[in-house]
Design a protein around this motif. Structure first.
Motif, short mmCIF file in Angstrom:
data_model
loop_
_atom_site.label_atom_id
_atom_site.label_comp_id
_atom_site.label_asym_id
_atom_site.label_seq_id
_atom_site.Cartn_x
_atom_site.Cartn_y
_atom_site.Cartn_z
N ARG A 1 0.82 -1.21 0.00
CA ARG A 1 0.00 0.00 0.00
C ARG A 1 0.86 1.26 0.00
O ARG A 1 0.56 2.23 -0.69
CB ARG A 1 -0.92 -0.01 1.22
CG ARG A 1 -1.94 1.12 1.25
CD ARG A 1 -2.74 1.06 2.55
NE ARG A 1 -3.15 -0.29 2.86
CZ ARG A 1 -3.47 -0.72 4.07
NH1 ARG A 1 -3.40 0.11 5.11
NH2 ARG A 1 -3.85 -1.95 4.28
N TYR A 2 1.94 1.24 0.79
CA TYR A 2 2.77 2.44 0.93
C TYR A 2 4.06 2.36 0.13
O TYR A 2 4.94 3.18 0.29
CB TYR A 2 3.04 2.72 2.41
CG TYR A 2 1.75 3.01 3.14
CD1 TYR A 2 0.97 4.10 2.79
CD2 TYR A 2 1.30 2.17 4.16
CE1 TYR A 2 -0.23 4.35 3.43
CE2 TYR A 2 0.10 2.42 4.81
CZ TYR A 2 -0.66 3.52 4.44
OH TYR A 2 -1.85 3.76 5.07
N ARG A 3 4.15 1.32 -0.72
CA ARG A 3 5.24 1.19 -1.68
C ARG A 3 6.61 1.27 -1.00
O ARG A 3 7.49 2.02 -1.41
CB ARG A 3 5.12 2.28 -2.75
CG ARG A 3 3.83 2.19 -3.54
CD ARG A 3 3.69 3.29 -4.56
NE ARG A 3 2.42 3.21 -5.27
CZ ARG A 3 2.02 4.09 -6.19
NH1 ARG A 3 2.81 5.11 -6.52
NH2 ARG A 3 0.86 3.95 -6.78
N ILE A 4 6.76 0.48 0.04
CA ILE A 4 8.04 0.38 0.71
C ILE A 4 8.46 -1.08 0.75
O ILE A 4 7.61 -1.98 0.78
CB ILE A 4 8.01 0.96 2.15
CG1 ILE A 4 6.97 0.21 3.00
CG2 ILE A 4 7.71 2.44 2.14
CD1 ILE A 4 6.94 0.65 4.44
N PRO A 5 9.78 -1.37 0.72
CA PRO A 5 10.23 -2.75 0.77
C PRO A 5 9.77 -3.43 2.06
O PRO A 5 9.81 -2.83 3.13
CB PRO A 5 11.76 -2.63 0.71
CG PRO A 5 12.01 -1.29 0.08
CD PRO A 5 10.89 -0.41 0.55
N LEU A 6 9.35 -4.67 1.95
CA LEU A 6 8.86 -5.40 3.12
C LEU A 6 9.93 -5.50 4.20
O LEU A 6 9.63 -5.38 5.39
CB LEU A 6 8.41 -6.80 2.69
CG LEU A 6 7.89 -7.72 3.79
CD1 LEU A 6 6.70 -7.10 4.50
CD2 LEU A 6 7.51 -9.08 3.22
N ASN A 7 11.20 -5.68 3.78
CA ASN A 7 12.25 -5.82 4.79
C ASN A 7 12.45 -4.54 5.60
O ASN A 7 12.76 -4.59 6.79
CB ASN A 7 13.57 -6.24 4.13
CG ASN A 7 14.14 -5.17 3.22
OD1 ASN A 7 13.47 -4.71 2.31
ND2 ASN A 7 15.37 -4.78 3.45
N LEU A 8 12.22 -3.36 4.98
CA LEU A 8 12.35 -2.10 5.72
C LEU A 8 11.23 -1.97 6.75
O LEU A 8 11.45 -1.46 7.86
CB LEU A 8 12.32 -0.91 4.76
CG LEU A 8 13.54 -0.70 3.87
CD1 LEU A 8 13.38 0.57 3.05
CD2 LEU A 8 14.81 -0.63 4.71
N LEU A 9 10.04 -2.42 6.39
CA LEU A 9 8.91 -2.36 7.32
C LEU A 9 9.17 -3.28 8.51
O LEU A 9 8.90 -2.92 9.67
CB LEU A 9 7.62 -2.75 6.60
CG LEU A 9 6.33 -2.62 7.40
CD1 LEU A 9 6.10 -1.18 7.85
CD2 LEU A 9 5.13 -3.11 6.57
N LEU A 10 9.70 -4.47 8.25
CA LEU A 10 10.01 -5.41 9.32
C LEU A 10 11.12 -4.86 10.22
O LEU A 10 11.05 -4.98 11.45
CB LEU A 10 10.42 -6.76 8.73
CG LEU A 10 9.32 -7.54 8.01
CD1 LEU A 10 9.91 -8.73 7.26
CD2 LEU A 10 8.27 -8.01 8.99
N GLU A 11 12.14 -4.24 9.62
CA GLU A 11 13.24 -3.69 10.40
C GLU A 11 12.78 -2.53 11.29
O GLU A 11 13.32 -2.32 12.37
CB GLU A 11 14.35 -3.21 9.47
CG GLU A 11 15.11 -4.33 8.77
CD GLU A 11 16.05 -3.82 7.71
OE1 GLU A 11 16.17 -2.58 7.56
OE2 GLU A 11 16.68 -4.65 7.02
N ALA A 12 11.77 -1.78 10.82
CA ALA A 12 11.27 -0.65 11.60
C ALA A 12 10.39 -1.09 12.76
O ALA A 12 10.09 -0.30 13.65
CB ALA A 12 10.48 0.31 10.69
#
Length: 234
Positions: free
Chosen positions: A89-100
């Motif tokens: 939805r927010y066009r960000i890499p999945l790994n960055l979302l997990l790391e955050a």
């Protein structure tokens, strides 16, 4: 709420120890930590053979804590969300979302839980910042970015729809469809072939006036059959 500090009791990082208090039951503990009796037994297999007693330590789902979110924005989980769908939805890499969100369990997101969406534009969470060009009209903005007047107002506290100033930065919020309330207006239901301009012309209105009369509708809604549109009473 009392927690025993023996972290070895619950080695899974998505769980934590809980010390049973007077009056606790398996059902009450399960409800308190957002699980059910089956889930609680799965975390504590020996409970099948033991009686729950005061002072006993058991494993429960870890209570999600609000993560730090520098250069990002908080998002509240709703029913049906997953890290994968949020990343898309927010066009960000999945790994960055997990790391955050290192403490969040990606397989057990809780409704109401707050997570961090990294790298979100300041002052415009989850949206896009655009600049108004010379000659732009209100309807141009709403149509170009498929946004309703109410959504634009909520995202831009200083925005005046009656005065469009070139060079002004606007926050275009993410999509959030809402139906209009037909009170004090005639209701029209969109049919195949309709559009914002054709409906406006049928009722001798400008596209901007029709959008102002339906501030919760986006221009694209006028293309969707079955959408209810409010036509102001003469």
């Amino acid at each position: 709420m009392i927690y025993r500090q023996n972290q070895n009791l619950c080695p899974n990082r998505y769980t934590m120890p809980y010390e049973v208090r007077p009056g606790d039951t398996l059902n009450s503990i399960a409800a308190r930590f957002g699980t059910n009796l089956v889930g609680l037994i799965e975390l504590n297999p020996t409970l099948r053979l033991r009686t729950l007693t005061e002072g006993m330590s058991i494993c429960v789902p870890r209570v999600p804590e609000r993560p730090s979110c520098v250069n990002g924005a908080y998002y509240t989980i709703v029913e049906g969300d997953s890290f994968y769908s949020i990343a898309l939805r927010y066009r960000i890499p999945l790994n960055l979302l997990l790391e955050a969100n290192p403490e969040a369990n990606p397989y057990d997101l809780k409704v109401g839980q707050e997570i961090c969406i990294p790298n979100v534009p300041a002052g415009c969470p989850f949206g896009t910042v655009v600049q108004i060009q010379e000659g732009t009209r209100l309807s141009d903005i709403l149509i170009s970015y498929n946004v309703s007047l109410n959504e634009l107002r909520e995202a831009n506290a200083e925005f005046n729809p009656n005065i469009i100033v070139p060079g002004t930065d606007l926050c275009i919020p993410p999509e959030n469809y809402m139906e209009c309330d037909p009170e004090n207006a005639r209701e029209y239901v969109i049919k195949p072939g309709d559009s914002l301009s054709t409906v406006a012309m049928s009722y001798n209105m400008s596209p901007s006036a029709l959008l102002i009369a339906n501030p919760n509708l986006r221009p694209a809604n006028f293309l969707i059959s079955g959408t209810r549109v409010c036509i102001p009473n003469a």
